[in-house]
Design a protein around this motif. Structure first.
Motif, PDB file in Angstrom:
ATOM      1  N   ARG A 247      17.328  50.110 -56.604  1.00 34.43           N
ATOM      2  CA  ARG A 247      17.214  49.660 -55.215  1.00 34.43           C
ATOM      3  C   ARG A 247      15.770  49.374 -54.838  1.00 34.43           C
ATOM      4  N   VAL A 248      14.835  50.182 -55.357  1.00 34.68           N
ATOM      5  CA  VAL A 248      13.430  49.998 -55.013  1.00 34.68           C
ATOM      6  C   VAL A 248      12.903  48.653 -55.519  1.00 34.68           C
ATOM      7  N   LEU A 249      13.575  48.065 -56.498  1.00 32.68           N
ATOM      8  CA  LEU A 249      13.200  46.750 -57.007  1.00 32.68           C
ATOM      9  C   LEU A 249      13.965  45.631 -56.329  1.00 32.68           C
ATOM     10  N   GLY A 250      14.676  45.963 -55.268  1.00 33.84           N
ATOM     11  CA  GLY A 250      15.374  44.946 -54.501  1.00 33.84           C
ATOM     12  C   GLY A 250      16.580  44.342 -55.185  1.00 33.84           C
TER      13      GLY A 250
ATOM     14  N   LEU B 199       2.589  42.357 -61.319  1.00 31.52           N
ATOM     15  CA  LEU B 199       3.785  41.537 -61.084  1.00 31.52           C
ATOM     16  C   LEU B 199       5.062  42.257 -61.537  1.00 31.52           C
ATOM     17  N   LEU B 200       4.931  43.561 -61.833  1.00 38.12           N
ATOM     18  CA  LEU B 200       6.062  44.381 -62.284  1.00 38.12           C
ATOM     19  C   LEU B 200       6.632  43.805 -63.574  1.00 38.12           C
ATOM     20  N   HIS B 201       7.937  43.603 -63.657  1.00 33.97           N
ATOM     21  CA  HIS B 201       8.548  43.169 -64.904  1.00 33.97           C
ATOM     22  C   HIS B 201       8.821  41.669 -64.942  1.00 33.97           C
ATOM     23  N   VAL B 202       8.478  40.956 -63.887  1.00 32.71           N
ATOM     24  CA  VAL B 202       8.762  39.522 -63.810  1.00 32.71           C
ATOM     25  C   VAL B 202       8.147  38.739 -64.973  1.00 32.71           C
ATOM     26  N   PRO B 203       6.891  39.010 -65.394  1.00 35.80           N
ATOM     27  CA  PRO B 203       6.321  38.218 -66.495  1.00 35.80           C
ATOM     28  C   PRO B 203       7.112  38.277 -67.795  1.00 35.80           C
ATOM     29  N   LEU B 204       7.816  39.383 -68.025  1.00 35.60           N
ATOM     30  CA  LEU B 204       8.573  39.512 -69.276  1.00 35.60           C
ATOM     31  C   LEU B 204       9.865  38.713 -69.247  1.00 35.60           C
ATOM     32  N   ALA B 205      10.267  38.218 -68.085  1.00 33.39           N
ATOM     33  CA  ALA B 205      11.519  37.480 -67.952  1.00 33.39           C
ATOM     34  C   ALA B 205      11.280  36.018 -67.583  1.00 33.39           C
ATOM     35  N   ARG B 206      10.078  35.518 -67.857  1.00 35.00           N
ATOM     36  CA  ARG B 206       9.744  34.108 -67.657  1.00 35.00           C
ATOM     37  C   ARG B 206       8.885  33.671 -68.838  1.00 35.00           C
ATOM     38  N   TYR B 207       8.853  32.389 -69.137  1.00 34.77           N
ATOM     39  CA  TYR B 207       8.080  31.975 -70.304  1.00 34.77           C
ATOM     40  C   TYR B 207       6.669  31.520 -69.939  1.00 34.77           C
TER      41      TYR B 207
ATOM     42  N   VAL C 251       5.661  42.433 -54.068  1.00 35.26           N
ATOM     43  CA  VAL C 251       6.448  42.918 -52.924  1.00 35.26           C
ATOM     44  C   VAL C 251       7.378  41.820 -52.433  1.00 35.26           C
ATOM     45  N   VAL C 252       6.854  40.580 -52.432  1.00 34.80           N
ATOM     46  CA  VAL C 252       7.688  39.436 -52.022  1.00 34.80           C
ATOM     47  C   VAL C 252       8.884  39.290 -52.951  1.00 34.80           C
ATOM     48  N   TYR C 253       8.634  39.313 -54.246  1.00 40.98           N
ATOM     49  CA  TYR C 253       9.702  39.205 -55.239  1.00 40.98           C
ATOM     50  C   TYR C 253       9.370  40.121 -56.418  1.00 40.98           C
ATOM     51  N   PRO C 254      10.269  41.032 -56.724  1.00 37.32           N
ATOM     52  CA  PRO C 254      11.642  41.120 -56.247  1.00 37.32           C
ATOM     53  C   PRO C 254      11.887  42.136 -55.119  1.00 37.32           C
ATOM     54  N   VAL C 255      10.883  42.928 -54.734  1.00 32.64           N
ATOM     55  CA  VAL C 255      11.130  44.107 -53.906  1.00 32.64           C
ATOM     56  C   VAL C 255      11.758  43.762 -52.566  1.00 32.64           C
ATOM     57  N   LEU C 256      11.163  42.852 -51.815  1.00 31.36           N
ATOM     58  CA  LEU C 256      11.668  42.513 -50.472  1.00 31.36           C
ATOM     59  C   LEU C 256      12.089  41.052 -50.379  1.00 31.36           C
ATOM     60  N   TYR C 257      12.663  40.542 -51.449  1.00 35.09           N
ATOM     61  CA  TYR C 257      13.004  39.119 -51.464  1.00 35.09           C
ATOM     62  C   TYR C 257      14.098  38.783 -50.448  1.00 35.09           C
ATOM     63  N   ASP C 258      14.962  39.716 -50.181  1.00 35.17           N
ATOM     64  CA  ASP C 258      15.988  39.472 -49.158  1.00 35.17           C
ATOM     65  C   ASP C 258      15.356  39.214 -47.794  1.00 35.17           C
ATOM     66  N   GLU C 259      14.268  39.921 -47.509  1.00 36.42           N
ATOM     67  CA  GLU C 259      13.576  39.713 -46.235  1.00 36.42           C
ATOM     68  C   GLU C 259      12.952  38.317 -46.187  1.00 36.42           C
ATOM     69  N   VAL C 260      12.380  37.891 -47.312  1.00 38.70           N
ATOM     70  CA  VAL C 260      11.767  36.564 -47.372  1.00 38.70           C
ATOM     71  C   VAL C 260      12.838  35.483 -47.249  1.00 38.70           C
TER      72      VAL C 260
ATOM     73  N   CYS D   7       8.248  36.901 -43.228  1.00 42.91           N
ATOM     74  CA  CYS D   7       7.245  35.911 -42.824  1.00 42.91           C
ATOM     75  C   CYS D   7       5.826  36.479 -42.942  1.00 42.91           C
ATOM     76  N   ALA D   8       5.662  37.750 -42.535  1.00 46.23           N
ATOM     77  CA  ALA D   8       4.337  38.372 -42.613  1.00 46.23           C
ATOM     78  C   ALA D   8       3.869  38.458 -44.057  1.00 46.23           C
ATOM     79  N   LEU D   9       4.772  38.827 -44.959  1.00 44.53           N
ATOM     80  CA  LEU D   9       4.418  38.907 -46.376  1.00 44.53           C
ATOM     81  C   LEU D   9       3.968  37.554 -46.905  1.00 44.53           C
ATOM     82  N   MET D  10       4.696  36.500 -46.529  1.00 47.61           N
ATOM     83  CA  MET D  10       4.343  35.176 -47.029  1.00 47.61           C
ATOM     84  C   MET D  10       3.039  34.668 -46.430  1.00 47.61           C
ATOM     85  N   VAL D  11       2.794  34.989 -45.167  1.00 48.40           N
ATOM     86  CA  VAL D  11       1.532  34.581 -44.540  1.00 48.40           C
ATOM     87  C   VAL D  11       0.363  35.258 -45.240  1.00 48.40           C
TER      88      VAL D  11
END
Length: 399
Positions: free
Chosen positions: A11-14, A109-117, A329-338, A346-350
């Motif tokens: 859950r903490v990873l969204g 970037l947490l684990h995102v780099p390992l799941a993209r090329y 924090v934007v992705y993946p943690v609070l991506y639903d908010e974004v 919006c604050a995160l993206m700004v």
């Protein structure tokens, strides 16, 4: 990072499920590519033909699943970058700060780099830049390979000194790019299928235009979020206008790079590195799409800059570290908010995009000043050094 990847649904990873792109999308394309063709009818296929061998590469590791093989090769590319930066940092007059920056910055970037090329692509760009001081032909060759995989690495050639070095690098890039592209055209059908969907792409929710539209939703704009072309994009009134403005700004960014090339008069040891980072930053902030993995590119280029003691980009690297942390924090943690464009999202993206904008402006300004702006005359510098300091009691009078 591996532990987070194995516990992606926490859950903490969204509930990000970031491995879905590798297991589902990349795995599907792998099946198509093994039959000797690119995914011609798939609107999600947005990549140049050089991406094909990268997506096929997990087959080199028999006994592993596609996801396991992909992650193993991504870690290998990560190790190549770290070793290259370490070797560059141990040379005379260099520093290991670049290697430390990459090793400590990527996990933000947490684990995102390992799941993209994108780590693999960044490795090609990093090697290209680090080789620029030894073999400009090899520099151009690696840049061409990177461009065939994801276009942007060609920008690393923009900062090479004018004259023989630049001509040699571009010749190496042209020869390598033409040869590899001809080979891919021979081996695969529909190698240019990716071009069909590029013009139709909209405004991703994490781009600068997406942030503007997210704020507009709070003012009554009726747009919606849809999954299109492999990303969540806004649809509705004025979206096409925002997309066209982004494309126009990208053209302006290209003009600025060309203007700098025409006006630059001084090249230092770190100028090719600094200019490459500035160029990629410009094209990133003006893009219609700013995915989390774009920060991998910027971290790699900033790390190369930091291998030199003469770089002008240290404060830029600090801004990029902050932007990287917010991106996680934007992705993946609070991506639903974004996605829902809440005030938190919006604050995160700004904040994230504000940091990227500040980094781009600062990077370009520092490169311009170090290469174009005439240096202060020696007499003026000497006069300034000889000017007596004001007495402590007069400090208030001076202000």
């Amino acid at each position: 990072m591996l532990w987070l990847l194995a516990h992606d649904r926490l859950r903490v990873l969204g509930h990000g499920d970031v491995t879905r792109e590798v297991s589902g999308l990349y795995g599907h394309w792998y099946g198509v590519l093994t039959h000797g063709a690119f995914p011609v009818h798939d609107p999600l296929w947005q990549y140049p033909p050089g991406a094909g061998p990268v997506l096929l590469s997990p087959a080199l590791l028999p006994g592993l699943s596609y996801l396991q093989g992909f992650v193993a090769l991504t870690l290998a590319a990560d190790a190549v970058i770290a070793l290259a930066l370490t070797r560059a940092g141990t040379r005379e007059g260099r520093t290991l700060l670049g290697a430390a920056f990459w090793i400590c910055g990527l996990p933000l970037l947490l684990h995102v780099p390992l799941a993209r090329y994108d780590v693999q692509v960044t490795a090609l760009a990093v090697l290209s830049l680090l080789l620029s001081t030894r073999s400009t032909r090899a520099c151009g060759a690696f840049a061409a390979l990177g461009a065939l995989v994801k276009v942007w690495p060609v920008l690393v050639l923009t900062g090479l000194p004018k004259g023989r070095a630049a001509r040699s690098a571009w010749t190496g890039a042209a020869v390598t790019g033409t040869t590899v592209l001809a080979l891919l055209v021979t081996l695969f059908d529909h190698p240019f299928a990716f071009l069909r969907g590029q013009g139709a792409r909209g405004v991703q929710i994490e781009s600068f235009g997406g942030t503007l539209l997210a704020l507009a939703r709070h003012a009554g704009w009726p747009g919606k979020v849809r999954y299109r072309y492999g990303a969540l994009e806004y649809t509705g009134p004025y979206v096409s206008t925002v997309a066209h403005v982004s494309l126009a700004l990208t053209a302006v960014a290209l003009g600025l790079v060309l203007l700098w090339r025409a006006r630059a008069r001084r090249w230092g040891e770190a100028t090719p590195y600094d200019a490459a980072l500035a160029a990629v930053l410009l094209f990133t902030v003006t893009s219609r799409v700013i995915s989390p993995q774009y920060l991998i590119w910027l971290l790699g280029l900033a790390a190369v800059c930091l291998t030199s003691r003469h770089t002008t980009q240290r404060p830029v690297a600090a801004l990029l570290l902050a932007a990287t942390a917010v991106t996680a924090v934007v992705y993946p943690v609070l991506y639903d908010e974004v996605t829902a464009a809440t005030w938190t999202g919006c604050a995160l993206m700004v904040v994230r995009n504000g940091l990227l904008a500040a980094a781009a402006v600062l990077s370009c300004t520092r490169v311009w000043r170090s290469t174009v702006t005439p240096p202060l005359p020696r007499a003026s510098r000497g006069a300034q050094a000889l000017t007596p300091a004001a007495p402590a009691g007069a400090h208030g009078l001076l202000h």
